[in-house]
Design an enzyme around this catalytic site. Structure first.
Site: not given
Length: 382
Positions: A359, A275, A361
């Site tokens: 992302h 990001c 995660e």
């Protein structure tokens, strides 16, 4: 039953909506962004990447499963304000530690429901990024619009320095037992369960999410987290085998200390950015970033991995992006957004540098991209 308190939402475009106060009382403003995820409001609210922004949830009912402390992505809530169609009057979840309204009040987050979120989302899509203000204290239309126009946007703001840790620390916590086992399998046995040698990594905190730290630990990394402004020499003094650059809020071009540090780290250790970390890497390596019309915020964005040809459904949260045409020859595009063809990943052709915009995660969220942490481990190990 207590009386309802009115609240107002005003945009710099002149649109004003009245609703009901369902969080802390007061007045807050920032860039209005809409998130299309159907769940995960607690993770969204505790994601430091939302600093300086007002979050609008497009899913119509929010709060029905309450708040679970262990699901928090940081120690506090970060958005300036929270906007919903309907706040659930009850919550039901055996893991819940609080109701969402009570938690919002405790966190000091101004929140409003009773808003036509479909109309508001369409307004943002048509007009682009807009500043807004949410208030429980001022119902005057002219005053509210003027306040929205005076609210600082995220353009040119180094918000990473606001949300980062104050001092280095180590992180050793892996996944909670409640976390989906599918992500553990996505790591192909690398790391703790595979019994492989652990790898020392320094993680730059530009607004790092806890589940990124858990993912690194699970995949076999020993993690030391350092503040966003840490010089390269200080980071290398921890003797890391790799460097990780985290997510975070604001304009990447404004994170001057982070850009300076990363510039000095290229070629010295393998680097992985997610990001904001991805955007900072792109600037250091000669690409450009710019603000998107309304950003990517949600858990349903299709991305093609150009190295494998596979399509992953991804979770995303960013208002700035790397300009595709600005990628220099030494950078290879590795991931592409299939909705708008924006840059979702890249790697250096000669140095050990890789990054993604989305992302892997995300929790809750799609698990398709969890393998990127084991790919990073393989990247470091050669």
């Amino acid at each position: 039953m207590s009386a309802e308190i009115p609240a107002w939402l005003a945009l710099e475009s002149g649109l004003v909506m009245q609703g009901r106060a369902v969080g802390a009382e007061g007045e807050k403003g920032g860039d209005l962004v809409f998130n299309t995820a159907m769940s995960g409001y607690h993770e969204i609210l505790t994601d430091p990447s939302y600093a300086g922004q007002v979050v609008l949830m497009t899913y119509p009912q929010i709060g029905n499963y309450g708040v679970v402390d262990e699901d928090a992505e940081s120690a506090r809530a970060w958005p300036e304000a929270f906007v919903m169609r309907e706040m659930s009057s009850i919550h039901s979840n055996h893991r819940a530690t609080s109701s969402l309204p009570a938690w919002l009040k405790e966190q000091g987050i101004v929140a409003i429901d009773g808003i036509d979120t479909r109309e508001l989302t369409k307004h943002v899509r048509e007009r682009g990024s807009l500043r807004c203000v949410v208030s429980t204290t001022d119902g005057d239309t002219t005053s509210l619009v003027a306040k929205a126009k005076a609210t600082p946007s995220t353009d040119g703001r180094d918000l990473a320095s606001v949300v980062t840790t104050g001092a280095p620390y180590t992180w050793a916590e892996g996944y909670h037992e409640s976390y989906p086992h599918e992500l553990g399998r996505a790591f192909d046995g690398a790391g703790t369960k595979g019994g492989g040698e652990r790898i020392r990594v320094v993680a730059y905190d530009f607004g790092i999410k806890r589940n990124i730290l858990r993912s690194l630990v699970h995949c076999g990394f020993d993690v030391t987290v350092v503040p966003a402004g840490t010089p390269a020499d200080d980071a290398l003094a921890h003797d890391p085998q790799a460097i990780f650059l985290s997510n975070g809020p604001g304009d990447p071009a404004a994170v001057s200390s982070g850009i300076a540090a990363v510039s000095d780290l290229i070629g010295k250790r393998p680097i992985f950015g997610i990001c904001l970390g991805h955007q900072i890497l792109s600037i250091v390596l000669g690409a450009k970033t710019s603000k998107m019309p309304f950003g990517h915020h949600g858990a349903n964005h299709p991305v093609r991995d150009l190295q494998t040809g596979k399509i992953e459904i991804t979770s995303q949260n960013h208002s700035f992006a790397v300009e595709t045409d600005s990628l220099p020859d030494h950078l290879e595009l590795t991931h592409l957004n299939l909705n708008d063809h924006t840059v979702e990943g890249m790697r250096h052709k000669t140095e050990k540098v890789m990054s993604v915009q989305y992302h892997p995660e995300a929790a809750p969220g799609p698990l398709d991209a969890g393998h990127l942490f084991s790919r990073f481990r393989e990247f470091v190990a050669g």
